[in-house]
Design a protein around this motif. Structure first.
Motif, mmCIF file in Angstrom:
data_model
loop_
_atom_site.group_PDB
_atom_site.id
_atom_site.type_symbol
_atom_site.label_atom_id
_atom_site.label_comp_id
_atom_site.label_asym_id
_atom_site.label_seq_id
_atom_site.Cartn_x
_atom_site.Cartn_y
_atom_site.Cartn_z
ATOM 1 N N VAL A 1 -4.415 6.754 -2.352
ATOM 2 C CA VAL A 1 -3.659 5.653 -1.751
ATOM 3 C C VAL A 1 -3.978 4.379 -2.523
ATOM 4 O O VAL A 1 -5.143 3.996 -2.661
ATOM 5 N N ALA A 2 -2.942 3.752 -3.059
ATOM 6 C CA ALA A 2 -3.102 2.523 -3.842
ATOM 7 C C ALA A 2 -2.860 1.304 -2.951
ATOM 8 O O ALA A 2 -1.856 1.239 -2.242
ATOM 9 N N THR A 3 -3.809 0.377 -2.980
ATOM 10 C CA THR A 3 -3.661 -0.886 -2.257
ATOM 11 C C THR A 3 -3.622 -2.015 -3.283
ATOM 12 O O THR A 3 -4.539 -2.150 -4.095
ATOM 13 N N LEU A 4 -2.558 -2.807 -3.248
ATOM 14 C CA LEU A 4 -2.367 -3.918 -4.192
ATOM 15 C C LEU A 4 -2.609 -5.238 -3.460
ATOM 16 O O LEU A 4 -1.960 -5.515 -2.442
ATOM 17 N N LEU B 1 7.368 -3.885 -4.967
ATOM 18 C CA LEU B 1 6.710 -4.837 -4.081
ATOM 19 C C LEU B 1 7.214 -6.267 -4.336
ATOM 20 O O LEU B 1 7.658 -6.593 -5.440
ATOM 21 N N PRO B 2 7.126 -7.156 -3.340
ATOM 22 C CA PRO B 2 7.728 -8.507 -3.437
ATOM 23 C C PRO B 2 6.874 -9.503 -4.224
ATOM 24 O O PRO B 2 6.481 -10.552 -3.718
ATOM 25 N N TRP B 3 6.604 -9.204 -5.477
ATOM 26 C CA TRP B 3 5.738 -10.068 -6.278
ATOM 27 C C TRP B 3 6.294 -11.475 -6.448
ATOM 28 O O TRP B 3 5.555 -12.460 -6.429
ATOM 29 N N SER B 4 7.599 -11.576 -6.584
ATOM 30 C CA SER B 4 8.200 -12.892 -6.815
ATOM 31 C C SER B 4 8.158 -13.778 -5.575
ATOM 32 O O SER B 4 8.403 -14.990 -5.673
ATOM 33 N N ASP B 5 7.864 -13.208 -4.401
ATOM 34 C CA ASP B 5 7.629 -14.041 -3.221
ATOM 35 C C ASP B 5 6.383 -14.899 -3.405
ATOM 36 O O ASP B 5 6.244 -15.954 -2.782
ATOM 37 N N TRP B 6 5.459 -14.406 -4.221
ATOM 38 C CA TRP B 6 4.158 -15.065 -4.382
ATOM 39 C C TRP B 6 3.953 -15.673 -5.766
ATOM 40 O O TRP B 6 3.437 -16.778 -5.886
ATOM 41 N N GLU C 1 0.860 -1.192 0.000
ATOM 42 C CA GLU C 1 0.000 0.000 0.000
ATOM 43 C C GLU C 1 0.895 1.240 0.000
ATOM 44 O O GLU C 1 1.897 1.286 0.729
ATOM 45 N N PHE C 2 0.566 2.228 -0.820
ATOM 46 C CA PHE C 2 1.413 3.421 -0.935
ATOM 47 C C PHE C 2 0.603 4.557 -1.568
ATOM 48 O O PHE C 2 -0.451 4.329 -2.165
ATOM 49 N N GLN C 3 1.132 5.764 -1.453
ATOM 50 C CA GLN C 3 0.482 6.921 -2.073
ATOM 51 C C GLN C 3 0.896 7.007 -3.545
ATOM 52 O O GLN C 3 2.061 6.810 -3.891
ATOM 53 N N ALA C 4 -0.062 7.284 -4.408
ATOM 54 C CA ALA C 4 0.230 7.389 -5.844
ATOM 55 C C ALA C 4 -0.655 8.448 -6.473
ATOM 56 O O ALA C 4 -1.859 8.242 -6.644
#
Length: 398
Positions: free
Chosen positions: A151-154, A84-89, A68-71
């Motif tokens: 605020v963007a939440t992924l 963000l740690p996409w490759s963790d998932w 989550e971050f401001q954009a």
């Protein structure tokens, strides 16, 4: 793997049911819980993904929060998403479509935001896996970018098919109530399995079936699959343990007195088939009956129902006559409690009784009220019965 022992999950909720979902999350044994508009956020380890999907009755979906971050600019959205740690998932063959929504944000073009997030994730994975093209022929990781006030939440959806799809309702009647909403109405009534429950407008049987599942402590997701079952990052053993827990805690032999009535023989056939599919047909008695005929020899009980609303032109007088019949039933069962979901704003006037409490909800996109008429308090049930009334015991939480 240590990062994955402290993950943040979001149980999404229909407006007005957030507190119900929050209560369910806490009953699963999770303590770091925040109840917000449209969602309940909580932290745990990977085992919470299977357990939340299998057990939560009133939540719509379980989402994994990646970041989550401001954009306020597309550049900010791209760069912050890429970090963000996409490759963790996501494995290299992950299928990862991107959905989006934007409310009161500078970045209002949802399609542009979706495209940018997709590109940022691809760039991240190219750097991790050292390849330029991804087939996307593997497990599903449906990603959402949600912008609220810049605020963007992924998140990644762990459920797949929405949680109200329990798997038992292959056949439905007209204007069916979602299973998640039915479960929430039952929980809001504080029904316990020692108490008689009647639904005089049972339709395809959703309220009686959900009550039976609660009463016998049957996990609502026991007989379906979830998208995250196919994620390599979640050990198969966690899913095996979670499913074993649902079997260990189910109490199929618990006697219940749940009655579903309706005036339509055909829809009652559907209700019986649905109850059989849910494996609770022995716990429910379905009967053809007009609402005016509803009676009981039991001193205490609860009526929980979702009667026809009469939204179409010309139906209003017929609906009002039906509601008046309900008022007569209320008078006849004057020591019972009644819970009625309807969009009719004149319901109290029509039945001639003021509700003890009224709760605003949404049935789909339709604004409705949940009218609650409290009868006198019955004698307290034994503690063992109360303990097993559809709640997962907290000591089972990981």
């Amino acid at each position: 793997m240590s990062k994955l022992n402290n993950i943040e999950l979001i149980a999404t909720s229909t407006f007005g049911l957030e507190a119900v979902v929050g209560e369910e999350v806490r009953e699963l044994g999770y303590t770091d819980v925040r109840v917000e508009n449209g969602k309940v956020t909580f932290r745990s380890d990977l085992s919470a993904i299977p357990r939340a999907n299998l057990w939560l009755r009133s939540a719509d979906r379980i989402r994994l929060k990646v970041g989550e971050f401001q954009a306020r600019t597309f550049d900010e959205l791209f760069e912050q998403t890429k970090k963000l740690p996409w490759s963790d998932w996501l494995p290299k063959n992950a299928c990862f479509p991107v959905d989006g929504r934007s409310v009161k944000s500078t970045l209002f073009s949802v399609s542009d935001c979706q495209a940018i997030v997709k590109k940022a994730i691809v760039d991240h994975m190219q750097g991790t896996y050292n390849q330029s093209w991804f087939e996307e022929d593997g497990p599903l990781y449906r990603i959402e970018v949600a912008l609220l006030k810049d605020v963007a939440t992924l998140t990644i959806d762990t459920s797949g098919v929405a949680l109200h799809k329990r798997g038992y309702r292959g056949l439905i009647g007209g204007a069916p109530l979602k299973e998640t909403m039915a479960a929430a109405l039952i929980r809001l009534s504080r029904w316990n399995p020692d108490t008689t429950l009647i639904d005089p407008f049972c339709g395809s049987g959703t309220i009686p079936i959900e009550a039976a599942l609660i009463g016998q402590n049957v996990a609502p997701g026991m007989n379906r699959e979830f998208a995250s079952e196919h994620w390599p990052v979640i050990p198969k053993e966690l899913w095996r343990q979670a499913r074993m827990e649902t079997h260990d805690l189910a109490n199929y032999d618990r006697p219940l007195e749940i009655i579903g009535t309706d005036i339509d023989d055909e829809v009652l056939k559907v209700a019986r088939l649905n109850a059989e599919e849910a494996m609770v047909n022995d716990a429910i008695h379905f009967q053809r009956m007009d609402v005016s005929q509803v009676r009981s020899s039991k001193k205490y009980g609860k009526i929980i129902c979702n009667p026809p609303y009469g939204e179409r032109l010309g139906e209003q007088q017929e609906i009002e006559r039906m509601y008046q019949k309900m008022g007569d039933v209320f008078q006849a069962l004057d020591t019972w409690s009644f819970y009625v979901l309807t969009s009719n704003e004149n319901f109290e006037r029509i039945i001639g009784k003021k509700a003890s409490r009224k709760r605003k909800l949404f049935n789909g996109n339709l604004k409705v009220d949940y009218y609650q008429f409290f009868g006198p308090r019955p004698p307290r049930p034994n503690r063992e019965g109360e303990r097993r009334s559809g709640r997962v015991l907290s000591e089972t939480a990981k």
